[in-house]
Scaffold this motif. Sequence first.
Motif, PDB file in Angstrom:
ATOM      1  N   PHE A   1      62.325  76.583   2.829  1.00  0.00           N
ATOM      2  CA  PHE A   1      61.961  76.286   4.095  1.00  0.00           C
ATOM      3  C   PHE A   1      61.078  74.923   4.238  1.00  0.00           C
ATOM      4  O   PHE A   1      61.173  73.980   4.970  1.00  0.00           O
ATOM      5  N   ARG A   2      59.849  75.202   3.543  1.00  0.00           N
ATOM      6  CA  ARG A   2      58.821  74.153   3.355  1.00  0.00           C
ATOM      7  C   ARG A   2      59.479  72.925   3.027  1.00  0.00           C
ATOM      8  O   ARG A   2      58.909  71.744   3.511  1.00  0.00           O
ATOM      9  N   ASP A   3      60.333  72.899   1.841  1.00  0.00           N
ATOM     10  CA  ASP A   3      60.851  71.747   1.411  1.00  0.00           C
ATOM     11  C   ASP A   3      61.628  71.156   2.225  1.00  0.00           C
ATOM     12  O   ASP A   3      61.669  69.868   2.616  1.00  0.00           O
ATOM     13  N   PHE A   4      62.447  71.757   2.997  1.00  0.00           N
ATOM     14  CA  PHE A   4      63.375  71.519   4.220  1.00  0.00           C
ATOM     15  C   PHE A   4      62.412  70.708   5.199  1.00  0.00           C
ATOM     16  O   PHE A   4      62.798  69.486   5.431  1.00  0.00           O
ATOM     17  N   LEU A   5      61.461  71.321   5.618  1.00  0.00           N
ATOM     18  CA  LEU A   5      60.542  70.664   6.703  1.00  0.00           C
ATOM     19  C   LEU A   5      59.872  69.304   6.000  1.00  0.00           C
ATOM     20  O   LEU A   5      60.050  68.391   6.846  1.00  0.00           O
ATOM     21  N   LEU A   6      59.573  69.288   4.851  1.00  0.00           N
ATOM     22  CA  LEU A   6      59.009  67.981   4.531  1.00  0.00           C
ATOM     23  C   LEU A   6      60.251  67.170   4.183  1.00  0.00           C
ATOM     24  O   LEU A   6      60.067  65.816   4.468  1.00  0.00           O
ATOM     25  N   ARG A   7      61.501  67.325   3.832  1.00  0.00           N
ATOM     26  CA  ARG A   7      62.512  66.393   3.528  1.00  0.00           C
ATOM     27  C   ARG A   7      63.119  65.987   4.940  1.00  0.00           C
ATOM     28  O   ARG A   7      63.420  64.713   4.777  1.00  0.00           O
ATOM     29  N   TYR A   8      63.299  66.606   5.735  1.00  0.00           N
ATOM     30  CA  TYR A   8      64.056  66.539   6.885  1.00  0.00           C
ATOM     31  C   TYR A   8      63.214  66.814   8.271  1.00  0.00           C
ATOM     32  O   TYR A   8      63.864  67.739   8.816  1.00  0.00           O
ATOM     33  N   PRO A   9      62.051  66.129   8.343  1.00  0.00           N
ATOM     34  CA  PRO A   9      61.424  66.257   9.492  1.00  0.00           C
ATOM     35  C   PRO A   9      62.049  66.253  10.924  1.00  0.00           C
ATOM     36  O   PRO A   9      61.493  66.738  12.237  1.00  0.00           O
TER      37      PRO A   9
ATOM     38  N   LYS B   1      71.895  61.853  -1.547  1.00  0.00           N
ATOM     39  CA  LYS B   1      71.728  60.908  -0.485  1.00  0.00           C
ATOM     40  C   LYS B   1      73.097  61.348   0.482  1.00  0.00           C
ATOM     41  O   LYS B   1      73.029  60.683   1.410  1.00  0.00           O
ATOM     42  N   HIS B   2      73.799  62.300   0.041  1.00  0.00           N
ATOM     43  CA  HIS B   2      74.949  62.551   1.095  1.00  0.00           C
ATOM     44  C   HIS B   2      74.444  63.554   2.217  1.00  0.00           C
ATOM     45  O   HIS B   2      73.590  64.257   2.110  1.00  0.00           O
ATOM     46  N   PRO B   3      74.950  63.301   3.523  1.00  0.00           N
ATOM     47  CA  PRO B   3      74.573  64.087   4.483  1.00  0.00           C
ATOM     48  C   PRO B   3      74.538  65.622   4.276  1.00  0.00           C
ATOM     49  O   PRO B   3      73.888  66.170   4.941  1.00  0.00           O
ATOM     50  N   LEU B   4      75.429  66.326   3.435  1.00  0.00           N
ATOM     51  CA  LEU B   4      75.323  67.370   3.040  1.00  0.00           C
ATOM     52  C   LEU B   4      74.199  67.999   2.250  1.00  0.00           C
ATOM     53  O   LEU B   4      73.991  69.130   2.343  1.00  0.00           O
ATOM     54  N   ALA B   5      73.344  67.086   1.844  1.00  0.00           N
ATOM     55  CA  ALA B   5      72.236  67.265   1.250  1.00  0.00           C
ATOM     56  C   ALA B   5      71.184  68.210   2.015  1.00  0.00           C
ATOM     57  O   ALA B   5      70.477  69.153   1.668  1.00  0.00           O
ATOM     58  N   GLU B   6      70.929  67.969   3.586  1.00  0.00           N
ATOM     59  CA  GLU B   6      70.223  68.262   4.375  1.00  0.00           C
ATOM     60  C   GLU B   6      70.848  70.095   4.485  1.00  0.00           C
ATOM     61  O   GLU B   6      69.910  71.043   4.713  1.00  0.00           O
ATOM     62  N   SER B   7      71.864  70.106   4.689  1.00  0.00           N
ATOM     63  CA  SER B   7      72.623  71.383   4.926  1.00  0.00           C
ATOM     64  C   SER B   7      72.354  72.361   3.571  1.00  0.00           C
ATOM     65  O   SER B   7      72.023  73.624   3.697  1.00  0.00           O
ATOM     66  N   ALA B   8      72.503  71.584   2.413  1.00  0.00           N
ATOM     67  CA  ALA B   8      72.361  72.397   1.247  1.00  0.00           C
ATOM     68  C   ALA B   8      71.019  72.976   1.250  1.00  0.00           C
ATOM     69  O   ALA B   8      70.646  74.028   0.568  1.00  0.00           O
ATOM     70  N   GLN B   9      70.003  72.108   1.344  1.00  0.00           N
ATOM     71  CA  GLN B   9      68.359  72.407   1.466  1.00  0.00           C
ATOM     72  C   GLN B   9      68.223  73.687   2.316  1.00  0.00           C
ATOM     73  O   GLN B   9      67.682  74.600   1.907  1.00  0.00           O
TER      74      GLN B   9
END
Length: 200
Positions: free
Chosen positions: A182-190, A146-154
Motif C-alpha cells: 500500500f505504501r508503494d501504491f501511495l508513492l506510485r499513484y498519489p 504503463k497499462h491502466p490496470l497496473a494501478e489496480s494490480a498494485q
Amino acid sequence: AKKDYRSAIDAYRRVVRRWPQSSSAQDARLGLAESLSGIGYYYQAFKEYQLLIEKHPNTPHFDVVLQRQFEIGNLFLAGERQKAWDVRWFPSTDRAIEVFEKVVKNGPYSPVAPEAQFRIGQTYEKQNDYLAAVHAYEKILERYAKHPLAESAQFQIGVAYKKESQRAEYDQNSANQAIAAFRDFLLRYPDSERVPLAEQ
C-alpha cells in the motif's frame, strides 16, 4: 446461421478431418469452436480455438480467437460450470486460470493480455490462494507497467497480502508485505481515488 449447432459441429469436423491443410480448415475450426460455444461446451470450444492458433499461427482469425478465449475465461471466472454429456458438472475456476494463461501466452502484446493477466489474479483470490494472486498481479507491473490496470494490480497486491495475513494463524510477514504494497501504491499513484483506502 440456423443455430442448428450440433449439425454444424458434424459438418465442420468433416472438413477438418478430410482437408486439414486447406484454407477452409481454418474457417471450419472457427465455426466448430463457435458452435460448441453455442451449445454451452465452452471448454471444448476453448480447445478448438487453441488448435486453430497452434495449427494456423498466421490465421486472420487470430484476434477474434483471443477475444473468444478471453470471454470463455470470464464465464468460468463468473461461475460457469464445465459441461460434459449435456450436464454442467464441474466448477471451473481452475479452467479460468488455464484459459487466461493461454490468452497471455498466445498474444502477450494483444489488447486483452493485460486484462487476462489481471483476471488470473482475481481467480486466485476467488480460490483464496492469495500469494498466487500476488504473483499474478506482480506480472502486470513487470510486463504492462504503463497499462491502466497496473494501478489496480498494485492495489490488489496489498489487498491480497492483507487477506493472507487474516487467516486463522495471524501472519505478521504478510501484514508487513501488505503495508509495504500500500505504501508503494501511495508513492506510485498519489492522485488515485483509492488513496484513502490505501491509507486506511
